[in-house]
Design a protein around this motif. Sequence first.
Motif, PDB file in Angstrom:
ATOM      1  N   PHE A 105      -6.698   3.410 -12.955  1.00 17.11           N
ATOM      2  CA  PHE A 105      -6.663   1.950 -12.899  1.00 17.11           C
ATOM      3  C   PHE A 105      -5.953   1.473 -11.636  1.00 17.11           C
ATOM      4  O   PHE A 105      -6.462   0.606 -10.911  1.00 17.11           O
ATOM      5  N   TYR A 106      -4.796   2.056 -11.341  1.00 15.65           N
ATOM      6  CA  TYR A 106      -4.004   1.566 -10.210  1.00 15.65           C
ATOM      7  C   TYR A 106      -4.549   2.009  -8.857  1.00 15.65           C
ATOM      8  O   TYR A 106      -4.446   1.258  -7.881  1.00 15.65           O
ATOM      9  N   THR A 107      -5.137   3.202  -8.780  1.00 14.16           N
ATOM     10  CA  THR A 107      -5.694   3.605  -7.486  1.00 14.16           C
ATOM     11  C   THR A 107      -6.866   2.700  -7.112  1.00 14.16           C
ATOM     12  O   THR A 107      -7.106   2.433  -5.934  1.00 14.16           O
ATOM     13  N   ASN A 108      -7.597   2.209  -8.120  1.00 13.94           N
ATOM     14  CA  ASN A 108      -8.662   1.243  -7.857  1.00 13.94           C
ATOM     15  C   ASN A 108      -8.101  -0.143  -7.580  1.00 13.94           C
ATOM     16  O   ASN A 108      -8.573  -0.853  -6.684  1.00 13.94           O
ATOM     17  N   ASP A 255     -15.430   3.753   3.622  1.00 16.01           N
ATOM     18  CA  ASP A 255     -14.811   3.126   2.453  1.00 16.01           C
ATOM     19  C   ASP A 255     -14.249   4.228   1.567  1.00 16.01           C
ATOM     20  O   ASP A 255     -14.667   5.391   1.647  1.00 16.01           O
ATOM     21  N   GLY A 256     -13.286   3.869   0.722  1.00 22.66           N
ATOM     22  CA  GLY A 256     -12.747   4.820  -0.240  1.00 22.66           C
ATOM     23  C   GLY A 256     -11.681   5.747   0.295  1.00 22.66           C
ATOM     24  O   GLY A 256     -11.274   6.691  -0.385  1.00 22.66           O
ATOM     25  N   ASN A 257     -11.189   5.500   1.526  1.00 27.16           N
ATOM     26  CA  ASN A 257     -10.176   6.390   2.102  1.00 27.16           C
ATOM     27  C   ASN A 257      -8.878   6.383   1.303  1.00 27.16           C
ATOM     28  O   ASN A 257      -8.262   7.431   1.113  1.00 27.16           O
ATOM     29  N   GLY A 258      -8.469   5.196   0.841  1.00 33.21           N
ATOM     30  CA  GLY A 258      -7.235   5.108   0.062  1.00 33.21           C
ATOM     31  C   GLY A 258      -7.334   5.893  -1.234  1.00 33.21           C
ATOM     32  O   GLY A 258      -6.422   6.651  -1.593  1.00 33.21           O
ATOM     33  N   ARG A 259      -8.459   5.722  -1.943  1.00 34.08           N
ATOM     34  CA  ARG A 259      -8.648   6.440  -3.205  1.00 34.08           C
ATOM     35  C   ARG A 259      -8.713   7.952  -2.970  1.00 34.08           C
ATOM     36  O   ARG A 259      -8.157   8.739  -3.741  1.00 34.08           O
ATOM     37  N   MET A 260      -9.407   8.340  -1.911  1.00 36.57           N
ATOM     38  CA  MET A 260      -9.509   9.769  -1.582  1.00 36.57           C
ATOM     39  C   MET A 260      -8.134  10.332  -1.198  1.00 36.57           C
ATOM     40  O   MET A 260      -7.738  11.411  -1.653  1.00 36.57           O
ATOM     41  N   GLY A 261      -7.394   9.603  -0.374  1.00 35.15           N
ATOM     42  CA  GLY A 261      -6.083  10.063   0.059  1.00 35.15           C
ATOM     43  C   GLY A 261      -5.119  10.214  -1.097  1.00 35.15           C
ATOM     44  O   GLY A 261      -4.350  11.183  -1.167  1.00 35.15           O
ATOM     45  N   ARG A 262      -5.146   9.269  -2.027  1.00 31.21           N
ATOM     46  CA  ARG A 262      -4.243   9.353  -3.182  1.00 31.21           C
ATOM     47  C   ARG A 262      -4.677  10.472  -4.134  1.00 31.21           C
ATOM     48  O   ARG A 262      -3.828  11.138  -4.738  1.00 31.21           O
ATOM     49  N   TYR A 263      -5.987  10.679  -4.254  1.00 28.48           N
ATOM     50  CA  TYR A 263      -6.447  11.792  -5.084  1.00 28.48           C
ATOM     51  C   TYR A 263      -5.970  13.126  -4.509  1.00 28.48           C
ATOM     52  O   TYR A 263      -5.478  14.004  -5.244  1.00 28.48           O
ATOM     53  N   LEU A 264      -6.106  13.309  -3.197  1.00 28.91           N
ATOM     54  CA  LEU A 264      -5.678  14.562  -2.570  1.00 28.91           C
ATOM     55  C   LEU A 264      -4.183  14.788  -2.770  1.00 28.91           C
ATOM     56  O   LEU A 264      -3.750  15.915  -3.059  1.00 28.91           O
ATOM     57  N   LEU A 265      -3.388  13.724  -2.638  1.00 30.42           N
ATOM     58  CA  LEU A 265      -1.949  13.850  -2.856  1.00 30.42           C
ATOM     59  C   LEU A 265      -1.666  14.170  -4.320  1.00 30.42           C
ATOM     60  O   LEU A 265      -0.820  15.022  -4.643  1.00 30.42           O
ATOM     61  N   SER A 266      -2.379  13.500  -5.214  1.00 29.07           N
ATOM     62  CA  SER A 266      -2.189  13.714  -6.652  1.00 29.07           C
ATOM     63  C   SER A 266      -2.474  15.157  -7.044  1.00 29.07           C
ATOM     64  O   SER A 266      -1.670  15.808  -7.731  1.00 29.07           O
TER      65      SER A 266
END
Length: 432
Positions: A105-108, A255-266
């Motif tokens: 929810f929050y990453t989106n 697009d989607g760099n933030g979501r991808m970056g946070r997923y990789l960190l997660s």
Amino acid sequence: MKYLPLAKYKYAVSNGDDPRIIAENEYNARLDNYAVQKTFLYPLLTYRDESQTSKYPIFFLPLPKILTLADQFRFNSKTINHIASQLPPLAISQFLNSLLVSEIFYTNDIEGVKTNKIEIGTVIQENNLLASQRGKSSEKRLGSTIKLYQQTQYGKPIYIQTLADFRRIYDTLLKGELAADRQPNGKIFRDRLANGELLTISSSTKVVHRPPADEEKIQQAMSSVIKFMNDESMPALYKALITHFFFENTHPFLDGNGRMGRYLLSTYLSSKYDRFTGFSVATAIHAHIQQYYKDFIVADNAENYADLTLFIQSLLEILTSQQQENIATLNQLKALLNDAEQTISKWIQEHSAKFPTTLSPQLIQQTLSYLAQSKLFSYAPSLGIKDNEIIRNNKDNGFAMAKTRRTLDFLEDCGIIKLIAKKPKQHEITLI
């Protein structure tokens, strides 16, 4: 003296010299420090006049504050794992699902993409049911996204050895989430835009960063980050945060760099430390979103010479703060579960004489325990354990399926559980 970004340091130290010379001297002093951690990553940095440079390597100094925070992070992770080791598997699974609901929810939400927590939870449940079918995920929105996170939850690490691995993960993570004109326009990443347009990252008033413009430069940058990610010479925690910055600085997709970056960190923190911390990355960032954006603006500023010292310190503060919240929540839920188990045991002792002879106290205890764990650790009642899951779990423990069904009917007749859904059937405990 307080450690300052070099863009501020040159004005804080007044000795009559040119501020640029002061900054350059301090930069060289920091880079020559015995304790410096220097990388071979060269981000594209932006000056105030929007000119750019990539001549500075990322580095940081492990200040006492950073060392303390890193120790705290690792200690918190061990504490979380210790608490989790004292909880039953269902409670752990339900709590991780609750964290995952918030994480998605929050990453989106950070990107302005609207989602619904209950819908996310429903997809999590559907994916769990499909887990035995290789490659299958819910057909609903975010089904593919959530499955990637769940693979991390189940202990499946991700491996990035080639540039194509980034694209493979990206396509899965953002399946169905991107408009046609926001799909990658290069072979793997984005490439030059039409009509000479340049991709920019802006604040409300000005351009704060312009990432590499063409795919050739992006591929060079992402190749270097693969090498860095797989280099074991730097502690994993620092490496994770530096990689996070460099990925966002490169901004390899449209697009989607933030979501991808946070997923990789997660997923990296999940595999190296614990899943509870890993599944709280976006939640932590969302709670400190203005500080997070400010950290990137400072780090992207060429006048700071790719010094990530304060960036790393700030992100460690954000992550350790969320860890401490998780610890407090887990301890509270653990205490509530202990109280619930005592309440259940007391009820069984007081009413066992009235139990049907075909239903053992052990079966009733186990059934009520599942319902108690579900009620306490689930994000919402509708996302809790279903009757068929209780039946399967009890069967694995040697109890016949028909007996569990009769147990649920009996407990409902006693008024200590209630039916909250019919398709599939689901009960909620009312005794606690």
